[in-house]
Design a protein around this motif. Structure first.
Motif, short mmCIF file in Angstrom:
data_model
loop_
_atom_site.label_atom_id
_atom_site.label_comp_id
_atom_site.label_asym_id
_atom_site.label_seq_id
_atom_site.Cartn_x
_atom_site.Cartn_y
_atom_site.Cartn_z
N GLY A 116 12.34 -1.26 -6.23
CA GLY A 116 12.86 0.17 -5.30
C GLY A 116 13.90 0.97 -5.58
N SER A 645 8.28 -1.23 3.67
CA SER A 645 8.78 -1.43 2.51
C SER A 645 7.68 -1.20 1.70
N SER A 650 13.19 -1.69 -1.22
CA SER A 650 13.40 -0.25 -0.66
C SER A 650 12.94 -0.71 0.81
#
Length: 792
Positions: A116, A645, A650
């Motif tokens: 991410g 997420s 991320s």
């Protein structure tokens, strides 16, 4: 120095003693300095099966020639010049071409996307032991001396290992193959050479995980195909890479995860060995690698994939990993079944088909897949730039492999993965008629998933509930998501599983994302239904049980429970029932049976970008074309900032709403999730008093609906609508009618309208649906259909 035998714990069999003991002794010897090293040319010559070379000289050029000659028939066919792959890819996937080139340009400039994280700075001269987020440099010591869970000396190992998988070689390779620009090949050659210089065999963090070693070997083999015509891939660099690949194979086979992580680690390692065994066929060790890879795939397919196709660790992401591994294995095996008595793949294809069918049913109307359980953000190979949760490329590859028209129906637009696996002409070679799946709703009882949907349009309603175990082995990739749901209304995803966050950023983040509070279900006393232990383990695990599943053309019904809160005062047990009225709305009933007093939170995690607003009077929550009502005995709504997420590492803000209450003894909650009416009218619900039951009036579209829910099968509820002893009785009155035109009944035996008996089944009926046409009632039950005429 600690003896290796001191590390053998919880041994379960002689084979495990032998395997773990051998691995411990081997690693111990390496630490003492007895490790293998990259062979000299003379030593490497003794590792060659000279019969495979047909008398050709043993030099770098001849090995290159043999490697690529073998690949013409035994590697994926996309690279065969006679198929015109470059031109066909450019014509078919122009956006993918731009994506590969743009990302490859960034890599050449020292910027890379990992998991991410976007545009991480790794520089042009990469330091392969530096974790690029924290900038921590891991020490150069024997791989066995690292603690995989400790981030202090190495940063997040997941991130640094992702870099050292070298899957960006695929990106560089595709960009070079499509454009012919030398800089992509030169960057690859520079990265490959510097990695070999910085990572002597057995030394450093990048040898810790055999699965990571296997993934790196696969990346190198693909890269050698992409750059076969490049001047940057010199014979000398090729030979050095082959020597390193030999050591990759030796390391994998010695340190297979048969007992350490016998999950995707083991099958990923098997795939790496099978790649090495089929593509480096001139090595004496190649036949052994093929045999070991083959054996693992056939042994693990029925252990890791349940009979209903669900992956045993209760993670949709790791299920996709597994499906991709098996797909590549079957393709490689079919391209060159070298063994005379090669094992047939029928058993694998059957179980693989079930696994793909599960992923097909789990595909939401928006084309994405719920991220249930852990998501580590990685992939078998970066063949597409699709969103992390877009599994349709995997389904397309499965459709092409198995000739499944239903899989093609879900995913026919997404063909990049199939191009890489089968070449540009697969569609002309295999004619598959697209067909809508036979069933919209489906149950997967071994895995514990139940999928409800109206149909297969991108405007349909969808709900999935998890009533399975936390997960196999230590439950390491499962979450505390007993009885959690995901919901889409009219094709738009509403309630989501927030994902994984990170394994190693912090224990708080790890436990928050896998806790019950991070899922769309009921939380008691702020506790998780399964208590987290280590990063990949649990102190306690909830046991879930399915009580009922009904799927009818008009509705789906689920009922289940779990015991994860029995450790609390009063030993509460959570039961959840869901009535999914097709093309209408969803009713959820949560019951907690306990003698204690507890705090309760019904959690609702909304997808990012959605609006969720609490009504000023606190009666409901609403958003864009939907409303949600909850009824209990005095609770209230509360809005918090939540997180979703979408990919490992991320996090993005997303609405998170809770319905909070406190109560003593048995508690009961009713949740209604409804699309807004098509005519512009807004859904309204009110509870009405009734003896021995709960009753609701739902104003929806042009209808007035009634729901009566009883908890006592011995009691007949008498109303103006009907007399019923069914647990759930739902009725609908049209705008121009004065009597119900439709009934849905679940779990009961007797039902009468105006004193006229319609059903009387002393053995009990699972369900019945009734439609009134004039004075006739058309009745459908599990025992058959019949008609009842009401007196005029």
């Amino acid at each position: 120095m600690t003896s290796p035998l001191n590390k053998l714990k919880k041994i379960r069999s002689w084979d495990e003693i032998r395997t773990r003991g051998g691995q411990a002794v081997s690693a111990y010897g390496e630490k003492l300095g007895l490790r293998e090293r990259i062979p000299t040319d003379t030593e490497f010559e003794r590792l060659i099966d000279k019969d495979q070379l047909g008398g050709a000289p043993l030099d770098a050029e001849s090995l290159m020639q043999e490697f690529y000659l073998n690949a013409e028939s035994r590697f994926f066919p996309s690279f065969r010049h006679d198929l015109g792959g470059v031109e066909k890819f450019q014509a078919s996937f122009p956006k993918a071409v731009d994506g590969f080139v743009e990302e490859a340009n960034g890599i050449c400039e020292g910027r890379i996307n990992l998991l991410g994280f976007k545009n991480l700075d790794i520089g042009k001269d990469v330091e392969w032991h530096v974790e690029p987020v924290s900038r921590i440099q891991s020490p150069m010591k024997h791989w066995k001396e690292f603690d995989e869970m400790d981030t202090r000396e190495s940063g997040d190992k997941k991130i640094i290992w992702e870099l050292n998988r070298h899957q960006h070689f695929f990106t560089l390779g595709a960009a070079y193959w499509l454009t012919g620009e030398a800089k992509f090949a030169e960057t690859f050659a520079s990265h490959l050479d510097s990695w070999m210089e910085q990572n002597p065999p057995g030394m450093g963090l990048n040898w810790c995980s055999s699965m990571e070693v296997a993934f790196r070997a696969i990346s190198w083999i693909w890269a050698l195909q992409f750059f076969r015509d490049s001047a940057a891939l010199s014979p000398e660099l090729f030979l050095k890479a082959i020597k390193y690949l030999y050591f990759h194979g030796r390391h994998i086979e010695k340190y297979l995860s048969r007992y350490y992580s016998p999950n995707t680690h083991l099958t990923g390692e098997a795939l790496g060995l099978y790649y090495l065994g089929t593509q480096l066929h001139f090595l004496q060790r190649s036949s052994h690698w093929r045999k070991v890879g083959d054996e693992i795939f056939f042994t693990e397919v029925e252990r890791q994939l349940h009979d209903d196709g669900v992956y045993f660790e209760q993670s949709t992401w790791y299920q996709r990993y597994t499906v991709d591994f098996y797909t590549q294995f079957v393709v490689l095996k079919s391209l060159g079944n070298i063994e005379v008595d090669g094992t047939p793949v029928d058993a694998i294809e059957k179980r693989l088909g079930s696994a793909l069918e599960f992923l097909m049913h789990m595909t939401r109307p928006d084309g994405l897949t719920p991220m249930i359980g852990d998501d580590d953000g990685g992939c078998a190979l970066p063949m597409t730039s699709d969103a992390t949760s877009d599994f349709r490329g995997t389904l397309t590859a499965g459709a092409d492999l198995l000739g499944r028209g239903d899989l093609k129906y879900i995913s026919s637009h997404n063909r990049e993965r199939s191009f890489w696996l089968y070449g540009p002409d697969r569609r002309s070679q295999v004619r598959i008629e697209t067909q809508e799946p036979d069933e919209a709703s489906a149950q997967f009882p071994s895995g514990g998933y139940f999928v409800m949907r109206d149909g297969w349009l991108d405007t349909d309603n969808f709900l999935v509930i998890d009533c399975g175990p936390v997960g196999a082995l230590t439950g390491g990739h499962g979450h505390a998501d007993a009885l959690a749901i995901e919901v889409a209304l009219h094709g738009k995803t509403l309630l989501v599983d927030p994902g994984t966050g990170s394994y190693h950023e912090s224990a708080d983040i790890r436990n928050a994302f896998r806790s019950t509070g991070a899922h769309n279900t009921l939380v008691i006393d702020g506790q998780s239904s399964s208590e987290p232990g280590g990063t990949f383990s649990w102190r306690s695990r909830a046991e879930s049980k399915v009580n009922n599943w009904i799927s009818d053309s008009r509705f789906d019904f689920f009922s289940g429970e779990h015991d994860g809160y029995r450790r609390l005062e009063g030993q509460p047990v959570h039961e959840r029932s869901i009535l999914f009225l097709k093309n209408d709305y969803v009713v959820i009933r949560d019951v907690v049976r306990t003698h204690g007093e507890h705090d309760y939170s019904l959690n609702f995690h909304f997808d990012r970008g959605l609006q969720a607003v609490i009504d000023p009077e606190g009666k409901f929550v609403s958003g864009d074309n939907w409303r949600m009502f909850v009824f209990d005995n005095g609770g209230h709504w509360q809005k918090q900032e939540g997180w979703v997420s979408k990919k490992y590492g991320s996090r993005e803000a997303a609405p998170f709403l809770q319905f909070l209450s406190r109560g003593h003894g048995k508690q009961e909650f009713f949740t209604f999730i409804l699309p807004d009416g098509d005519t512009g009218s807004k859904p309204q619900i009110k509870e009405v008093p009734i003896d021995s039951a709960r009753a609701f009036v739902i104003t929806y579209r042009d209808y007035t609906d009634f729901l009566i829910v009883s908890d006592d099968p011995q009691t007949t509820i008498r109303t103006e609508l009907a007399d019923t002893d069914f647990e759930f009785t739902w009725a609908r009155i049209g705008s121009r009618a004065d009597a119900p035109e439709e009934f849905v009944l679940v779990n009961g035996s007797q039902f009468a309208i105006g004193g006229h008996e319609v059903l009387n089944h002393m053995g009990g009926l699972g369900y019945a649906t009734i439609r009134q046409v004039g004075s006739d009632l058309n009745v459908n039950t599990p025992n058959g259909r019949f008609r009842v005429t009401l007196p005029k």
